[in-house]
Design an enzyme around this catalytic site. Sequence first.
Site, short mmCIF file in Angstrom:
data_model
loop_
_atom_site.label_atom_id
_atom_site.label_comp_id
_atom_site.label_asym_id
_atom_site.label_seq_id
_atom_site.Cartn_x
_atom_site.Cartn_y
_atom_site.Cartn_z
CG ASN A 175 23.78 -0.92 37.99
OD1 ASN A 175 23.59 -1.29 36.84
ND2 ASN A 175 22.85 -0.28 38.69
CB ILE A 178 17.92 7.28 37.76
CG1 ILE A 178 19.22 7.93 37.26
CG2 ILE A 178 16.98 8.35 38.32
CD1 ILE A 178 19.05 8.85 36.09
NE ARG A 197 14.23 -0.62 36.23
CZ ARG A 197 13.96 -0.39 34.95
NH1 ARG A 197 14.83 -0.75 34.02
NH2 ARG A 197 12.83 0.18 34.58
N GLY A 198 19.59 -3.04 38.07
CA GLY A 198 20.97 -3.36 38.41
C GLY A 198 21.31 -3.21 39.87
CG ASP A 290 3.52 6.52 39.00
OD1 ASP A 290 2.92 6.65 37.92
OD2 ASP A 290 3.23 5.64 39.82
#
Length: 492
Positions: A175, A178, A197-198, A290
């Site tokens: 996988n 980011i 997430r992966g 962010d």
Amino acid sequence: MDAMKYHDLRDFLTLLEQQGELKRITLPVDPHLEITEIADRTLRAGGPALLFENPKGYAMPVLCNLFGTPKRVAMGMGQDDVSALREVGKLLAFLKEPEPPKGFRDLFDKLPQFKQVLNMPTKRLRGAPCQQKIASGDDVDLTRLPVMTCWPDDAAPLITWGLTVTRGPHKERQNLGIYRQQLIGKNKLIMRWLSHRGGALDFQEWLAARPGERFPVSVALGADPATILGAVTPVPDTLSEYAFAGLLRGTKTEVVKCLSNDLEVPASAEIILEGYIEPGEMAPEGPYGDHTGYYNEVDNFPVFTVTHITQREDAIYHSTYTGRPPDEPAVLGVALNEVFVPILQKQFPEIVDFYLPPEGCSYRLAVVTMKKQYAGHAKRVMMGVWSFLRQFMYTKFVIVCDDDVNARDWNDVIWAITTRMDPARDTVLVENTPIDYLDFASPVSGLGSKMGLDATNKWPGETQREWGRPIVKDPEVTARIDAIWDELAIFK
């Protein structure tokens, strides 16, 4: 060299420089806040990628604003302009649900797609540019990298464009994701990945299968653009990001095995961080400014211990900042929007256009236009948007309009909302759904509601009233006035 043929990040920078899309900054600039200020002003003006050749206190140049315009995103995906990204989306739609040729003519039409698939396998190298210089043990020192501090109240320097490589214990395919990483020591980073997430899923599977064992992780900095963009594109679960990068680039992705684990990383990347996550080792991450334009709350995430740093000679550090749109993630969203459209249209042919306004933080609001065919059709489409691609799991608002509305024109969209909607009848609220951890407006971290707005014309069964007919000009009158318009000289 053309947009379809670049081998690595350095080739791509040469291409950008030839087209006036790269500016070298020789004046000393501080990675602490100053690079962000310059990059932000440049991005808002639609300016070039920036290579800071003399960051204060460091011997390594900093690359910023690489994907600061939709055009450069398209170039990174091997296309000449953003409109061509629809073809990338069509290819992904084909790979997601390939259909066998229906005959010789259909086979001939599909040959370009089948030919591209030949570039999918990776090419494994014994040695690679990313391993030209090696630091291990006590020589590992992340503070030598010009890691940026982007905003005044950020907790610490932050790695932003790290391509994190993981593999679950029962998986052959790696996988690529980011995830931002907070610098907390010479060999320590905090790996901020969300639970769905992966990388986080691979880690959870590892903990269940091999409790107490260290989880191998590698991070590539300065990979080629096709590989970076492959990690943020909705590739089918059956297709690796490396394979997709090969499709974009037109050549097989070259990888090399890490020195300290069995993970394979981009052979031409500028810098590779190798290491592990010790089960149970956590640290408070943040706060950081962010992509929402706010500082996020502090939360605990796993600690990534770096055992090796390998890099190219004269390595380049690739970085970015995130803040209130427009920022680089927002620009990426605008470009990738064109990739999403054909994928959605393959599943829902009635969709005419799909738009993620950048001011909606790239994915939190979507506008869909469609050819409505029956009562309730708009609600089916909004539910499909939320469920079909995992990229839209966090989309809070979906606005559905008819195809006479321009999804990319707020004047049109607001007109449709205010004239075709009854708030009680045409608003869909769904509670207790997955929400971005960074969305502090949700009542519970990671769990919140969604709103669908049906701004389509209502069909029988949806209303009992006579529906309004839009005003349409008389084309003959329009033509007559066109003929005498200059003679009227109203604006002269």
